[in-house]
Each structure stands twice: as C-alpha cells, then as structure tokens.
Design an enzyme around this catalytic site. Structure first.
Site, mmCIF file in Angstrom:
data_model
loop_
_atom_site.group_PDB
_atom_site.id
_atom_site.type_symbol
_atom_site.label_atom_id
_atom_site.label_comp_id
_atom_site.label_asym_id
_atom_site.label_seq_id
_atom_site.Cartn_x
_atom_site.Cartn_y
_atom_site.Cartn_z
ATOM 1 N N GLU A 88 0.778 -1.232 0.000
ATOM 2 C CA GLU A 88 0.000 0.000 0.000
ATOM 3 C C GLU A 88 0.815 1.290 0.000
ATOM 4 O OE1 GLU A 88 -3.552 0.268 -0.013
ATOM 5 O OE2 GLU A 88 -3.269 -1.802 -0.653
ATOM 6 N N SER A 468 -53.130 -28.497 35.509
ATOM 7 C CA SER A 468 -52.921 -28.911 36.907
ATOM 8 C C SER A 468 -51.580 -28.465 37.462
ATOM 9 C CB SER A 468 -53.041 -30.435 37.015
ATOM 10 O OG SER A 468 -54.332 -30.852 36.635
#
Length: 774
Positions: A88, A468
């Site tokens: 770069e 229940s």
C-alpha cells in the site's frame, strides 16, 4: 533592472503573497472549521461485536454487523506491517503523510485522459478517509484528506497510525482489521500466519471482493504474488522465502466464529436485555456478557428436549419421505451436499438419501458418512391416509424405497458413528427452563426444538394454560386459610351456571370417576379436578389470586380467569413464570427474580454491570407452607402422576404434572432444594396432542433426562423440618388424629396451630355414623 521587470517581479510577489494569504484564509475560515479534530484518534472506539458466554466461558454467540478483533501495535507481527507497506505505501515511514508524486501522477492521468484516478493515497491519507471522510472522489475531499493527513502525522506516531489502519480496513466477509481477516480466511491468530498468508491479507485492501481468495483464488494469487515480489524488492524477505511463499497454493477457507455452545434462544434473550442495559452500542462496543447458563446443563437441555419431542413423533404417524430423488444416488459427496441444502439439519436430525433397502433395514448416505438403520429403529413408522391409519409396516420396503430423502437421528446424539433411527420433523414444540431457586439464576433455557428453524422463544414468550401445574398455588392458598394436608374435600359431581365460563360447566376428573371425601394431600397427588374447584370456591377467588401473586406471577395473566376455572390452571403463563413460582416451594418460601445475565465486561475487561440478587429476598409464603406443599408434591412422585421420576432414585425431589383440556398442553414442574425445572410440550397453534399425551407422558420424561444430569453436582439433602411443624398420626379416611390403638393410621405434617387433637374411639364412631346418615 528595467522598470517593467521590477513591475513584473513586484506583481508576482504580490500575487504569491495574495494567493498565500487567500489560501490561508480559505483554510482558516472555510476548511478548518469543518474538519474534525484528529486528536480523537488517540481514543478510537472501534465497532466490535457483542460476545455472549456461558458462566464457564463457552462462546454462545457473537452479534454485530462488523467482525473485528482490535490489536495493539506490539501484537502485530513485523511481517504483517512489512507486507502492508509493500502493498500500500512503501514510503510510509519516510513521508510526512502525503505522497505528492502519486498526486501528480493522478493529475497527469486526469489531464491526459480526462478521467479521475486514485493516486497518492498513503496509509495516513487512508486513515484520514476511513475515519473522517467519505470515499467520494472530489477535489474538496482530496484537499481535506491532505490537510488531515498532515495533522494526523503531527498528532500521532507512525506506530499509532499504522495500528489504526490495520484495525480499521475492510477485508471482506464482514471482517474489519487484519486480526479478524486472519481468523476469517485461515482460522488463525495473526501470530500464527505464514508468510504467504500475510501477503494474501495485505493484498486485500485495494479490492476485497476482486482479490477474495475464496471467491476469486486466481486473481487473489496474482495479487498475493505481487505483494511478495514487492516485499522481496524492498528487502523484507530473501529470494528463497519469496520463491517458497509464491509456490504455496491458495488455501484460504471461510472460518466463521467458532460457537462453542448451542443456545440460540439464550443469545437472543440476552441481546434484548443488553440493549436495555447498554443502549444502542450494545452490539458495537465490544462488550462481553457472561450469562448464568451452565454449558453442560444447556447441552443437556437441548438434547433432552429434542429427544423428548422425537419420542412423541414415534408415538404417532410417520409423514413419509421428504422427497424421492433417485437421480442423486450416484452423485459425488460434494454434489450430494449441494442437493441436500434444501433439507437442512434440523436439531439432531440429519438429512440423507436411501441408497439401499434390505430385508432388515436400510442403508443411508449423507455427504459425511454412510450408515444403516435397523428394522427395530424404523418399524414405528406407521402412516396415515388422511385420518385413516394404513396397515402396520412389516418390512423396510413398506416404508421407504431407494432414492428417498429422509431424516435420521443418532440413537446417542454424542455418537454419530453409532446406531441411527428413522426420524421425522416434529410438529410439536416444547420449552424447558431451569433455575437456581436461591438466587434466580437461569441454569439452562431451551425455547424449542431448533432455534434456526423457529426463533419464537416458548420458554419466555409462549403463554399457555398450565392446567394442573397451577394447582399447588391454589392448595398453598388453602393452607393459609387454615386447611391442612389432611382436610377432607368431597370429590363429587359439580354443575355450575356461570356466564363468565359457559351456560353450564360440568367439570370432571381426568378418569371421569368420582371418589367422595378425599384428603387434600391425596387429591393433589392424584390431581383431582373436582377437589381443586371446591377448594377454590371455599377459600375465595380473590384470596387465591392475591396469594398467587406473592409468588411473582404477573396480575395481568389472571384477567381472563377470575373464576373457578383458575383452579384448573386456565390462566396462560410462560414456562419461566411457572418455574419462578415453583422456586418459592423449593427455597422455603422466598420470592426470586429470574435473571440470565451475571455480568457485562467492556472491551478492556472492566466490569460495567454485575447482577446482585435482592438481599434479603422477600418472603412469599411461610417456611411451614413451603414445607407442607413440598411434602405433598413429593408424594406426586412416589405414588402419583409423576411416578416415572422414581427412576432418578432421589428422595429430595418433588413436582407436579399438568395437562389441559383435550391434551393441548403437557407440563411437568419439579424441583430439588437446589434446582427447579419446568417443561412444556404442545403445538404452537393449540390442538390435541393425542388422547394419552398427558404431562406425565409428554413432558415428564424430558424433565427426568435433564434432571438426571442437573442433580449430579447436588447430592441428596436430608429433609429439614422448620419450626412450627409437627408430624402426627392420622386416620386416612377421616383426616383426624388417630385414637389410641388405631390400626389404620398414617403420618401427616401440620402447622402446630392447625394440628388435629386426638379424639376418643367413641367420638370417632359417632362422627362416622353421622357421615353415613347424611
């Protein structure tokens, strides 16, 4: 010097001075006020995903749009830096932030071709652009970029600048920064990369998609070799290193985040709570959340749920093969993998193709293995034609044929090389939640068969009638009204005319039978509906509701059930809410608040949130009430509807089954002194699961499989009787204290103030005669 030459020089100097003054003015009053402060780069906050862990440190999930693993300069290998500057910006450590030669090349290209070109972008300029500017190619942006680059070079060291760059750049597959790219493409940390891999990553910033080594390996290899050549030309690597690295084939593969614990429902639940605590930066601030979930219990919960739902499938009809694809029989494993993508793995189920049908089984081929399914593991698969049962299969060919695509399930989920069973995608779903009753921490949570196929969290979001399973809270309220475990309630027919329910309501017991005067203990043990209804009528609905809310139940849940149907569990609740209620019985009467987040750490490891349970915990019911209710629910397991749990061989467990009308919901909630677990099974769109699919059949086996592992680390505890409790002999028929020499007696526990007084034999005979007369 002639007059005109002096005039020219004077005007030139004036022009230069004026131009400089104008440029300074434009910078000072036009550009500078709009430019960001580069000093903010000293304290950069990167967008880093949220990570969620189990309490023992296993990764559950990583949530965030950007995958990033920030590193300090000292953690970056020199080879990585050399590769990047070779690719770069080879003058990075010499220039002042701007490469004017590159800029002039770009201007020359513009002048000769009329096209704007990318040029002169040093690493410093890329830092300026990536942190402060857009990627739009305009002259103003370029000027701002140059100015910012000079400012950055003056404010930061070269080491700081390149560290910012290597942490910020996008490198494909949601990966930002070189450390994330190393993990994504090679499954390694930066320190583990080889030279050719450093060069490959260094070649990506220019065009992450075009040079992606997975999607475009040929172009990526060209780019990598260019980077290697530049490293050699700049003297970073030797000729031999260059040749060896260049010869290495492109070998990058996608490596996602390695999830160590399957807990999708937990992850989403935590994400939502994290946003409440941390706000919008919850998934971008690099936080680590440590949950209360224990990894081995979560794995057990997942397997128990999937196994239980598959057992339900095998008790019912087989839907048949997923598809018939004989043309796939002879394709390669790679091709078969592509074909089977439409039949994704579903929990513990694996898709495969029937490659042969034998007399005593079938041969199944998947992309990863070949295995057989014995006849004994597939003969369950009886099919229906609409509602009509087809004849029972007698041989494998009655069920499958070559080329069929089917789901198979390993007999042992942890042994994929063992035996396999024919499977079917379950329609029924389930939920399991397990709590520590002492502090409310969630030990395990499963919200369905498979999170990837259904993200609806039934453990938290699913509101279903508990049936229940809710009765213990009614019975606990009765104890507060002065009833005892020995109190008699008549189990006899009832007919109500109640507009809030129906014109006429004729409740029944599950068996359809009536049993006359019944002790409360026995009624709950056998889950007698009519006793529960009479009990609620006697103590009053408002009193029962107020009592239930002390367990932590949301009052809104009871809005549609402020009537006698409440006694049969008509108020919809989530499994988590039910487990919270049962925790009160397990811990001796204290109300807990369930929580799933233990602590949150920031990106630097600092604890920014820590959960602390309330101290002391609020009391919901008395110790005596909790003890008596636990004693009764122990009988549910020893001689009632939860007898299957005797397989655990524990004397310190208690619980209650729950089944709603037409078996639309099946529940089991149970506990030891240290672990509370609730299981629900049913369809997302309520419908009957089948005549015999009760809580004891559909939910209890899942609870047993989970608790078998959960209780290993909790040795059985002896019963501790609180003060104010007495144990005396009673007559089981009358519930009264036994008289002297009475041969039909049992022991019962009472609060001291509610204990019955012994009566003479003659008095008992008089009572019996009165009962016979009336």
């Amino acid at each position: 010097m002639t007059f005109f030459l002096k005039l020219f020089l004077g005007l030139s100097l004036l022009g230069i001075f004026g131009g400089g003054l104008t440029a300074f003015g434009v910078y000072q009053w036009v550009l500078k006020p709009e430019l960001p402060d580069v000093k903010t780069l000293k304290n950069v906050q990167y967008q880093v995903p949220l990570q969620i862990y189990s309490t023992d440190g296993q990764l559950i999930s990583e949530i965030g749009t950007k995958k990033r693993l920030p590193v300090e300069y000292e953690q970056i290998p020199p080879t990585m830096i050399q590769a990047i500057i070779s690719s770069e910006d080879d003058g990075f450590f010499e220039h002042d932030g701007v490469d004017f030669n590159g800029i002039f090349r770009a201007l020359y290209t513009l002048a000769t071709t009329g096209q704007k070109a990318q040029g002169g972008s040093t690493i410093t300029m890329q830092v300026a652009r990536n942190f402060f500017l857009t990627r739009e190619k305009t002259y103003l942006r370029k000027i701002n970029e140059i100015i910012l680059s000079y400012q950055i070079e003056n404010a930061l060291s070269k080491e700081e600048i390149i560290t910012l760059y290597l942490n910020k750049i996008f490198l494909g597959y949601r990966s930002y920064g070189v450390a994330a790219a190393a993990q994504t493409y090679y499954g390694k940390s930066l320190s583990e990369l080889d030279l050719n891999e450093f060069a490959m990553i260094a070649g990506l910033p220019k065009a992450p998609s075009a040079y992606n080594p997975i999607i475009n390996p040929e172009r990526a290899e060209i780019r990598r070799n260019y980077v290697l050549r530049r490293m050699h030309e700049l003297g970073f690597i030797s000729q031999d290193d260059y040749i060896r690295a260049k010869a290495v084939p492109v070998h990058a593969k996608f490596h996602g985040v390695e999830i160590e614990l399957d807990a999708g429902y937990v992850a989403e639940m935590v994400r939502q709570k994290a946003q409440d605590i941390l706000g919008e930066e919850a998934t971008t601030g690099g936080y680590r959340i440590y949950t209360t979930v224990q990894s081995h219990l979560q794995e057990t919960a997942n397997i128990a749920m999937q196994k239980g739902l598959m057992d339900y499938v095998r008790r019912h009809d087989y839907q048949g093969a997923l598809a018939h694809k004989p043309e796939w029989l002879n394709v390669s494993n790679q091709e078969l993998r592509k074909h089977l993508k439409e039949f994704k793995a579903y929990g513990i189920l694996h898709a495969g193709i029937v490659s042969d049908v034998l007399e005593q089984g079938v041969i199944i081929r998947t992309p990863d293995r070949i295995f057989s399914i014995a006849w004994k593991d597939m003969k369950w698969a009886r099919m229906k034609d609409g509602k009509r049962w087809l004849p029972k299969p007698k041989k494998p060919s009655d069920i499958l044929k070559k080329g069929d695509i089917i789901y198979a399930e390993p007999v042992d989920p942890y042994q994929l090389d063992g035996d396999w069973m024919l499977a079917d995608k379950p329609e029924a779903q389930g939920a399991l939640v397990s709590l520590n009753p002492h502090d409310g921490s969630i030990l395990a949570l499963n919200g369905g068969f498979d999170y990837q196929h259904s993200k609806f969290n039934r453990a938290v979001q699913g509101l279903r009638q508990p049936g229940s399973n809710f009765k213990p809270f009614i019975y606990s309220a009765a104890l507060e009204k002065g009833y005892t475990a020995a109190s008699l309630i008549n189990d006899a027919p009832l007919v109500f005319k109640d507009k809030a329910l129906e014109d006429f309501w004729k409740p029944e017991n599950y068996s359809g039978k009536f049993f006359g005067p019944t002790r409360i203990r026995y009624a709950l043990t056998k889950s007698r509906n009519l006793v529960s209804i009479r009990l609620l009528r006697n103590i009053g609905i408002r009193f029962a509701l107020n009592h239930a809310q002390q367990f932590g139940f949301n009052p809104a849940r009871f809005e549609g059930s402020r009537n006698l149907s409440l006694s049969l569990g008509s108020a919809p609740m989530s499994p988590l809410e039910v487990a919270q209620g049962y925790s009160v019985f397990a811990n001796g009467g204290l109300k807990i608040e369930p929580h799933i987040i233990d602590r949150i750490e920031d990106i630097n490891g600092k604890v920014v949130y820590q959960y602390f349970p309330p101290s002391p915990l609020d009391r919901a019911i008395s110790e005596q009430n909790a003890f008596i209710m636990t004693s009764i629910m122990k009988d549910v397991i020893t001689e009632g509807t939860g007898r299957k749990a005797l397989a655990l061989n524990r004397g310190d467990i208690a619980g209650k089954t729950g089944t709603t009308n037409d078996q639309k919901d099946a529940w089991f909630s149970g506990f030891s002194p240290d672990v509370v677990t609730t299981v629900w099974v049913g369809f997302d769109q309520p419908k009957t699961m089948g005549r015999f699919e009760t809580g004891g059949r559909a939910a209890l086996p899942i609870w047993i499989d989970f608790m078998e592992q959960a209780l290993i680390s909790h040795p059985e505890k002896p019963e501790t009787i609180p003060e104010g409790i007495v144990r005396i002999k009673i007559n089981p028929k009358t519930g009264d204290a036994a008289y002297e020499n009475d041969t039909q007696t049992i022991y019962e526990v009472f609060r001291t103030e509610h204990a019955p007084k012994p009566k003479s034999r003659e008095h008992l005979r008089e009572q019996e005669l009165i009962r016979e007369l009336f």
